[in-house]
Enzyme design. Structure first.
Site, PDB file in Angstrom:
ATOM      1  N   GLY B  75       0.833  -1.195   0.000  1.00  0.00           N
ATOM      2  CA  GLY B  75       0.000   0.000   0.000  1.00  0.00           C
ATOM      3  C   GLY B  75       0.870   1.247   0.000  1.00  0.00           C
ATOM      4  O   GLY B  75       0.556   2.241  -0.653  1.00  0.00           O
ATOM      5  N   ASN B 154      -7.579   4.153   9.042  1.00  0.00           N
ATOM      6  CA  ASN B 154      -7.196   2.884   9.644  1.00  0.00           C
ATOM      7  C   ASN B 154      -7.454   2.827  11.142  1.00  0.00           C
ATOM      8  O   ASN B 154      -7.688   1.772  11.698  1.00  0.00           O
ATOM      9  CB  ASN B 154      -5.725   2.573   9.343  1.00  0.00           C
ATOM     10  N   GLN B 184      -7.757   0.569   3.587  1.00  0.00           N
ATOM     11  CA  GLN B 184      -8.644   0.076   4.652  1.00  0.00           C
ATOM     12  C   GLN B 184     -10.085  -0.107   4.178  1.00  0.00           C
ATOM     13  O   GLN B 184     -10.962  -0.431   4.978  1.00  0.00           O
ATOM     14  CB  GLN B 184      -8.607   1.030   5.847  1.00  0.00           C
ATOM     15  N   SER B 204      -3.821  -2.730  -0.598  1.00  0.00           N
ATOM     16  CA  SER B 204      -2.739  -3.573  -0.117  1.00  0.00           C
ATOM     17  C   SER B 204      -3.284  -4.954   0.243  1.00  0.00           C
ATOM     18  O   SER B 204      -4.250  -5.064   1.001  1.00  0.00           O
ATOM     19  CB  SER B 204      -2.104  -2.930   1.118  1.00  0.00           C
ATOM     20  N   CYS B 330       2.894   5.016  24.182  1.00  0.00           N
ATOM     21  CA  CYS B 330       3.808   3.957  24.613  1.00  0.00           C
ATOM     22  C   CYS B 330       3.913   2.809  23.627  1.00  0.00           C
ATOM     23  O   CYS B 330       4.856   2.053  23.670  1.00  0.00           O
ATOM     24  CB  CYS B 330       3.372   3.401  25.954  1.00  0.00           C
TER      25      CYS B 330
END
Ligand SMILES: Cc1ncc(COP(=O)(O)O)c(C=O)c1O
Lengths: 272, 402
Positions: B75, B154, B184, B204, B330
């Site tokens: 993609g 996405n 997506q 993709s 994180c």
């Protein structure tokens, strides 16, 4: 996925001493919600200054919870002045290590402990309103950065991001951080020139032990320090390094680069 | 992991390759391995196979002609081929428009182009993730070479009205080209590119049960672009490199199966997603929906768990074998939380605790029920660790009243 040690996993899965202490003798806080992690530490201290209980509440990732959890275990039973000596490095060691990108979690633990102890002694935590902020994303001041850079011997921008988060979001302050690093590490380089030969040998051996030998051993070889004259460093290679064609390359590129990185650019390697 | 069973709810990250897809690919590794450009049958046969696959992918895009389909390796490559390709073919324009919520393969490319001297306008979104359309149309001028807008996001699954955007942009400047990142969307809702004003559309394979490392780009008039990879004459000279026959075959097979399952996506997958979403929002007091409930691909939901951090949630879900992803700082490797959720203005209280669940047609009702059972347990444990007990109590009280 992060490569956490078993100890880290154990502590975020089964965090010890979670919660608050109603009649705490000291409370310390570090981080903030907007920055993505925050820790509140509660201590109960008896009349002899011994920490009899510690509890924590943490908003943060697995390693933030693990750092907080182990910190409570480390301080319980210690005299408050003993606890004051705990460094973020000790928190990391106690956990069996943290991924480099997560070092700031241990720094946050240490900060909260400092704040709690200052609170116990009723010390003013100096909030310098006029102090220069370096990183606006995470509200990080120059003096805090200088402390952490010195305490943890941080060398590169990446180190600083990993330990303090400064420069890790929008990145606009990265130039300033590099200047601060240069300032501090420049000063250290001048000091190096005053090292005696014995001090120099000890320093080099430490670097070899920590950074060079482990790599060479992976290939079945090793390295031995023979002599040091000013910045000319004589070494002997043993094992497989000796005969392999790449030994010259290994030496000049890897050994020299490593020593240059940790000492200075004048280092020269001579194979004997 | 205490549980060897996997409940995979991270299909916007990647999907499992269907066994039938693998079967379709296998003969093209060690048996029919010829180079499609060769003059003997072993190779020549494969050029026919590629042609058939191109027909299938054409149908998948709803395109008119197989000549409009270019095979790529991802993609990301599709996006780079379209955007770089149009800019180097037409150097008369120096302005580009895109959105603040694109995938990095579009967003970071625009940041690079900015360094190379292009002017870029980044269009924002509102609090439920919908694009500020008027802002976009106002930005179009005679220097605008390209507008790049994703079809579905996405992270939130929000669908952008790309057909309408293409029309309105063209009505302001006929010469402005439109690139749509449909990575997506492919396999989730029907594509029908031929009846639109869209010039480029990228997909993709690994998002619809084909392997990773294969993608496609629809190009309305292939002579529009200059190739990114220069070399041999493959792909009509628009992308050099010997064709990846097994992967092309695999993607075509996966596209066919996805096309046949579109109805199932819109009914069963959507029902399961809605069931999961409704249950979490009603059973967990600190949960909030991070996107519009309308206009979404049928498989995605993004939920913010206030005052709890996302990585910690994922690690605890992992103990039950439940896989999802988070917009938390994180988990990203960077220290910045999701640029998409930030652009939407998601409050800090929920930003770091955002979890994206993305389903596929392989998920079962039982898996969703298991997740619905475990999530409240996880959140009960994790809210106890949070330092924001007062705020959490207030949330609980308010949710209880409503
Ligand atoms: C919207 C969107 N565009 C592009 C890509 C990139 O696709 P690929 O991984 O094939 O390069 C992704 C995948 O994460 C995506 O979600």
């Amino acid at each position: 996925m992060w490569n956490y040690t078993d100890k880290v996993v154990d502590h975020y899965k089964n965090p010890r001493n979670v919660g608050s202490i109603e009649d705490a003798d000291a409370i310390g806080e570090a981080g903030s919600l907007s920055c993505g992690d925050m820790l509140k530490l509660y201590l109960k201290v008896d009349k002899n200054g011994i920490i009899t209980d510690a509890k924590f509440q943490t908003f943060g990732c697995g390693s933030a919870v693990a750092s907080s959890s182990i910190l409570t275990e480390m301080v319980i039973g210690k005299h408050i002045d003993e606890a004051r000596k705990i460094t973020n490095k000790q928190i990391v060691d106690e956990l069996g290590g943290l991924p480099p990108e997560k070092m700031h979690c241990s720094v946050m633990g240490h900060e909260a402990l400092e704040a709690a102890i200052a609170n116990y002694y009723n010390e003013e935590i100096t909030i310098h309103n006029d102090e220069e902020l370096v990183c606006n994303c995470f509200d990080i001041s120059k003096s805090f950065l200088i402390n952490e850079i010195k305490a943890n011997s941080l060398k590169t921008l990446e180190d600083v991001i990993n330990y303090t988060k400064a420069g890790g979001a929008c990145g606009r302050c990265q130039g300033k951080i590099k200047d601060i690093l240069d300032e501090i590490n420049g000063v250290q380089q001048q000091k190096e020139e005053q090292l005696t030969k014995t001090q120099m040998i000890i320093k080099i051996n430490n670097i070899i032990e920590k950074y060079i030998s482990p790599e060479l051993r992976k290939d079945g070889g090793d390295i031995e320090l023979i002599d040091v004259e000013d910045y000319q460093i004589k070494v002997k290679l043993s094992g497989r390094c000796q005969s392999c064609n790449r030994s010259k390359l290994t030496l000049t590129h890897f050994v020299e680069a490593t020593l240059k990185e940790h000492i200075n650019d004048n280092i020269e390697i001579i194979q004997v | 992991m205490t549980n060897s069973r996997i409940i995979y709810l991270d299909n916007n990250a990647t999907t499992k390759v269907d066994k039938k897809v693998v079967e379709a690919m296998l003969p093209y590794f060690s048996e029919n391995y010829g180079n499609p450009s060769s003059m003997y049958e072993l190779g020549g046969k494969n050029s026919k196979v590629i042609q058939e696959s191109r027909e299938t992918i054409k149908e998948f895009f709803g395109a008119k002609n197989a000549k409009e389909i270019l095979f790529t390796a991802s993609g990301s490559e599709s996006a780079n081929t379209a955007i770089r390709g149009i800019l180097s073919a037409d150097r008369s324009k120096n302005h580009l428009i895109t959105t603040k919520v694109e995938h990095p393969c579009v967003l970071n490319l625009h940041k690079q182009l900015e360094k190379e001297g292009y002017k870029i306008t980044y269009i924002g979104v509102n609090s439920i993730g919908e694009i500020n359309e008027d802002e976009l149309y106002d930005a179009v001028n005679e220097k605008t070479a390209l507008v790049s807008c994703m079809y579905a996001n996405n992270e939130t699954g929000t669908i952008f009205p790309v057909e309408e955007i293409a029309e309105k942009v063209k009505s302001k400047n006929r010469n402005t080209k439109i690139f749509v990142d449909a990575v997506q969307t492919a396999g989730k809702i029907k594509l029908d590119v031929q009846n639109t004003e869209i010039d480029f559309m990228g997909i993709s394979g690994h998002k619809f049960h084909a392997p990773k490392g294969i993608g496609a780009l629809y190009i309305k008039s292939p002579n529009l672009i200059t190739p990114l990879v220069i070399g041999g004459h493959q792909e009509s000279g628009k992308r050099a490199g010997t064709e990846n026959v097994p992967y092309i075959v695999g993607m075509a097979k996966a596209a066919q199966m996805a096309q046949d399952s579109l109805e199932y996506e819109l009914t069963t997958v959507k029902r399961l997603r809605d069931k999961l979403e409704t249950a979490i929002l009603s059973k967990i007091y600190n949960a909030r929906l991070n996107s519009s409930s309308q206009n979404r691909v049928p498989n995605t939901t993004n939920i913010g768990f206030e005052y709890v951090e996302g990585e910690l949630i994922l690690l605890n879900m992992n103990d039950y074998g439940i896989c999802a992803s988070s917009g938390s700082a994180c988990t990203s490797g960077s220290l910045d939380p999701s640029h998409v959720l930030k652009a939407m203005g998601i409050p800090f209280t929920a930003l770091h605790g955002s979890i994206r669940f993305s389903l596929s047609r392989y998920n079962t009702e039982e898996e969703i029920d298991f997740t619905i059972e475990k999530m409240p347990k996880i959140m009960e444990k994790l809210t106890k660790i949070s330092p924001f007990q007062k705020e959490l109590a207030e949330l609980k009280r308010r949710k209880g009243l409503i």
